[in-house]
Motif scaffolding. Sequence first.
Motif, PDB file in Angstrom:
ATOM      1  N   ALA A 196     -13.317  -6.585  -4.867  1.00 17.96           N
ATOM      2  CA  ALA A 196     -12.325  -6.168  -5.871  1.00 17.96           C
ATOM      3  C   ALA A 196     -12.902  -5.067  -6.755  1.00 17.96           C
ATOM      4  CB  ALA A 196     -11.899  -7.366  -6.714  1.00 17.96           C
ATOM      5  N   ASP A 197     -14.223  -5.182  -7.048  1.00 18.78           N
ATOM      6  CA  ASP A 197     -14.877  -4.149  -7.854  1.00 18.78           C
ATOM      7  C   ASP A 197     -14.852  -2.798  -7.158  1.00 18.78           C
ATOM      8  OD1 ASP A 197     -15.379  -5.784  -9.915  1.00 18.78           O
ATOM      9  OD2 ASP A 197     -17.470  -6.243  -9.368  1.00 18.78           O
ATOM     10  N   ARG A 198     -14.887  -2.841  -5.838  1.00 19.15           N
ATOM     11  CA  ARG A 198     -14.833  -1.580  -5.090  1.00 19.15           C
ATOM     12  C   ARG A 198     -13.395  -1.076  -4.960  1.00 19.15           C
ATOM     13  NH1 ARG A 198     -17.281  -2.882   0.262  1.00 19.15           N
ATOM     14  NH2 ARG A 198     -17.568  -4.994  -0.507  1.00 19.15           N
ATOM     15  N   GLY A 199     -12.453  -1.752  -5.618  1.00 21.72           N
ATOM     16  CA  GLY A 199     -11.075  -1.247  -5.648  1.00 21.72           C
ATOM     17  C   GLY A 199     -10.164  -1.842  -4.601  1.00 21.72           C
ATOM     18  N   ILE A 200     -10.661  -2.829  -3.837  1.00 29.91           N
ATOM     19  CA  ILE A 200      -9.806  -3.443  -2.831  1.00 29.91           C
ATOM     20  C   ILE A 200      -8.950  -4.525  -3.493  1.00 29.91           C
ATOM     21  CG2 ILE A 200      -9.756  -4.803  -0.692  1.00 29.91           C
ATOM     22  CD1 ILE A 200     -12.381  -3.496   0.090  1.00 29.91           C
ATOM     23  N   THR A 201      -7.647  -4.469  -3.265  1.00 26.43           N
ATOM     24  CA  THR A 201      -6.761  -5.488  -3.805  1.00 26.43           C
ATOM     25  C   THR A 201      -6.902  -6.757  -2.971  1.00 26.43           C
ATOM     26  OG1 THR A 201      -5.225  -3.730  -4.361  1.00 26.43           O
ATOM     27  CG2 THR A 201      -4.368  -5.983  -4.432  1.00 26.43           C
ATOM     28  N   ILE A 202      -6.979  -7.903  -3.639  1.00 28.82           N
ATOM     29  CA  ILE A 202      -7.150  -9.160  -2.912  1.00 28.82           C
ATOM     30  C   ILE A 202      -5.882  -9.998  -3.084  1.00 28.82           C
ATOM     31  CG2 ILE A 202      -8.610 -11.188  -2.564  1.00 28.82           C
ATOM     32  CD1 ILE A 202     -10.372  -8.775  -2.477  1.00 28.82           C
ATOM     33  N   PHE A 203      -5.277 -10.366  -1.961  1.00 21.19           N
ATOM     34  CA  PHE A 203      -4.112 -11.253  -1.986  1.00 21.19           C
ATOM     35  C   PHE A 203      -4.547 -12.525  -1.283  1.00 21.19           C
ATOM     36  CE2 PHE A 203      -0.170 -13.039  -0.495  1.00 21.19           C
ATOM     37  CZ  PHE A 203       0.789 -12.696  -1.446  1.00 21.19           C
ATOM     38  N   SER A 208      -6.976  -0.912   1.713  1.00 22.67           N
ATOM     39  CA  SER A 208      -6.695  -0.926   0.279  1.00 22.67           C
ATOM     40  C   SER A 208      -6.314  -2.328  -0.188  1.00 22.67           C
ATOM     41  CB  SER A 208      -5.619   0.110  -0.081  1.00 22.67           C
ATOM     42  OG  SER A 208      -4.529  -0.028   0.772  1.00 22.67           O
ATOM     43  N   ILE A 209      -5.841  -3.173   0.759  1.00 24.09           N
ATOM     44  CA  ILE A 209      -5.520  -4.556   0.403  1.00 24.09           C
ATOM     45  C   ILE A 209      -6.091  -5.467   1.470  1.00 24.09           C
ATOM     46  CG2 ILE A 209      -3.665  -6.215  -0.091  1.00 24.09           C
ATOM     47  CD1 ILE A 209      -1.807  -3.745  -0.292  1.00 24.09           C
ATOM     48  N   ALA A 241       0.836  -1.205   0.000  1.00 26.97           N
ATOM     49  CA  ALA A 241       0.000   0.000   0.000  1.00 26.97           C
ATOM     50  C   ALA A 241       0.873   1.259   0.000  1.00 26.97           C
ATOM     51  CB  ALA A 241      -0.954   0.008   1.192  1.00 26.97           C
ATOM     52  N   GLY A 242       2.046   1.166  -0.607  1.00 26.45           N
ATOM     53  CA  GLY A 242       2.939   2.313  -0.689  1.00 26.45           C
ATOM     54  C   GLY A 242       3.845   2.496   0.518  1.00 26.45           C
ATOM     55  N   PHE A 243       3.729   1.599   1.508  1.00 26.11           N
ATOM     56  CA  PHE A 243       4.554   1.733   2.704  1.00 26.11           C
ATOM     57  C   PHE A 243       5.618   0.648   2.746  1.00 26.11           C
ATOM     58  CE2 PHE A 243       0.360   3.436   3.852  1.00 26.11           C
ATOM     59  CZ  PHE A 243       0.732   4.738   4.169  1.00 26.11           C
ATOM     60  N   ASP A 244       6.784   1.041   3.243  1.00 28.64           N
ATOM     61  CA  ASP A 244       7.908   0.125   3.303  1.00 28.64           C
ATOM     62  C   ASP A 244       7.740  -0.866   4.471  1.00 28.64           C
ATOM     63  OD1 ASP A 244      10.947  -0.035   2.328  1.00 28.64           O
ATOM     64  OD2 ASP A 244      10.816  -0.452   4.479  1.00 28.64           O
ATOM     65  N   VAL A 245       8.010  -2.157   4.211  1.00 23.38           N
ATOM     66  CA  VAL A 245       7.773  -3.145   5.275  1.00 23.38           C
ATOM     67  C   VAL A 245       8.767  -3.017   6.430  1.00 23.38           C
ATOM     68  CG1 VAL A 245       6.608  -4.934   3.924  1.00 23.38           C
ATOM     69  CG2 VAL A 245       9.104  -4.886   4.011  1.00 23.38           C
ATOM     70  N   TYR A 246       9.922  -2.427   6.188  1.00 25.29           N
ATOM     71  CA  TYR A 246      10.883  -2.279   7.291  1.00 25.29           C
ATOM     72  C   TYR A 246      10.519  -1.089   8.167  1.00 25.29           C
ATOM     73  CZ  TYR A 246      13.972  -5.410   4.656  1.00 25.29           C
ATOM     74  OH  TYR A 246      14.506  -6.465   3.987  1.00 25.29           O
ATOM     75  N   ARG A 247      10.252   0.043   7.500  1.00 28.61           N
ATOM     76  CA  ARG A 247      10.119   1.290   8.263  1.00 28.61           C
ATOM     77  C   ARG A 247       8.688   1.621   8.637  1.00 28.61           C
ATOM     78  NH1 ARG A 247      13.607   2.675   4.170  1.00 28.61           N
ATOM     79  NH2 ARG A 247      11.895   3.657   3.043  1.00 28.61           N
TER      80      ARG A 247
END
Lengths: 248, 368
Positions: A185-192, A158-159, A67-73
Amino acid sequence: MKPSEQSIVTKNLTKKYGTFTAVDAISFDVRKGEIFGFLGANGAGKTTAMRMLTGLSKPSSGEATVAGFDVYRDAENIKKHIGYMSQKFSLYQDLKVKENIAFYGGIYGLRREALQAASDQLIHRLGLQGEVKTMVKDLPLGWKQKLAFSISIIHQPSIVFLDEPTGGVDPVTRRQFWNMIYEAADRGITIFVTTHYMDEAEYCNRVAIMVDGKIEALGQPSELKVRFETDTMDDVFYQLARKAKRGD
Amino acid sequence: MQQLIAFIKKEIYHIARDRKTLLVLIGMPIVQIALFGFALSNEVKNTKLYVIDQNKDEMSVRFIEEVQASQYFDVVGYGEDVGDVDRILRSGVSQISLVVPPSFSSDLRHVNQANLQLITDAINPNVAATINAYITAISRDFRNTEMGDLKLPYTINVETRMMYNPQLKGEFAFVPGVIAMILMIICVLMTSVSIVKEKELGNMEMLLVSPTSPAIVIISKAIPYFVLSLLIISIILLMSTTILQVPIRGNIFLLYGVSSIFIITSLTLGLLISTLTNSQEIAMLISLMGMLLPTIMFGGFMFPIESMPKALQIMSNIIPAKWFYYAINDIMIKGLGWSSVYREVLILLGFTLLYMGISLKKYEIRLS
């Protein structure tokens, strides 16, 4: 592709436990609103990969943003923007439907009015109006799972990460469950989503197949079937998985 | 804050809906206080006493009246012949005979020392010893009132229980003990099981993935049990002051303060246990075998630590309940203040920090 259109980006993401490499330099992108299937036999490293992406465990090396954020920081920011549901997780059995919704809404910081609105909408969508005061333990498994999924996206993440969400559910309910995934997903949510069911792999926009900690194949199900010269995802998976050296 | 409220609400639902466990938690101390107070007390009341007064003068009669007046003895018969004793014991009329020898009064007057003979049915040696102690206490009081003005050399009794418990009430010793035991069960057992349950059901993952900090998960588990513990302490104290008439001599706020610290110590211990295992059964086993049993054994309220072998005495120092028991005893029974319990409080705080440190360490390992 613009970076802002990507939900998850990983580059050589690796997790080692001592000398054992659970996840070996995996690289992939997941687009916004995509349904991304993550396949692999037990012990292939799916869960470890997912744990790194959800901030539960720190990678040994490599890069990843969620979601644009770094997993470390930025693990704390990631947590605010993702939803999570696993097969094991099936809500609190001794809490009522409404109380479960209120609890998860509460921990994701929904205010009273927002929570009320989200809760009403959720109950309406699932058709659970008559069951708000029912203990979750008295609901059928299929309903529990649908409720759990709806609750995992109550804060409009967002995910959403789904860890084998349909384990132990009958085919009809699984179908209904996937309809809900499509709606989200249609509403824009990413599915993993990780899964064992190869028919579910067909429902995904793209799948990645992990073998022994590495991604051995990545692409649309139709593409993969062509590449491996077969008609079913089952067969694609089997061709790859039998090369695995690691067991459970 | 909002997260914390959502969490605490959830925990209260969990506790309140588990009716059976709640009933056990509140019922157990009540039953224990009643049991220890009335049935299991090592205090002996209304013992049937057969008196053989061979002295038969004013002083011996006064002494026997004194014995009769105490709630511990009922004089059921008088005789003159020591030979009757065997018959009386066997017949079951009385379990104990008190023989006042012919020289009782004159010995006491002239050499300031007199002998009494107690012939008891020692099938239960504890009862015999207790009765012996009662008679000794009564005769010492008697001597002091009779001969007090003569400034006689006084035999110093070193048994502290006698000092702070002049009526030899047995209830005193176990009230702090029951409190320690119940807190161990609620705080250590319930907390560890409740946290491990979240792990076992897979909910912990869900919580860790959420923006909630683990601290909030833990604090929200601790708060309801903290409140429940204080409630149960209040029930125990209320029962012991009203029904058992055990007084609270010291400051009640200090009592609650020290209890709160012990509750926190126990809660962190429960937290520590929950980091060690992922199974409710194992958490329960560690709590019961590893914590509750040593608490009962070394807490000082069932078996006096002073009479244990040296090695066990040293071992007892690592049991937090022991220090809590000392502190509570000082406050409740002896009526002492902060200055005499600060050492125990510091030790309990030390334990708390230790447990918390290990838990955090374990938690970090889990995460990386």
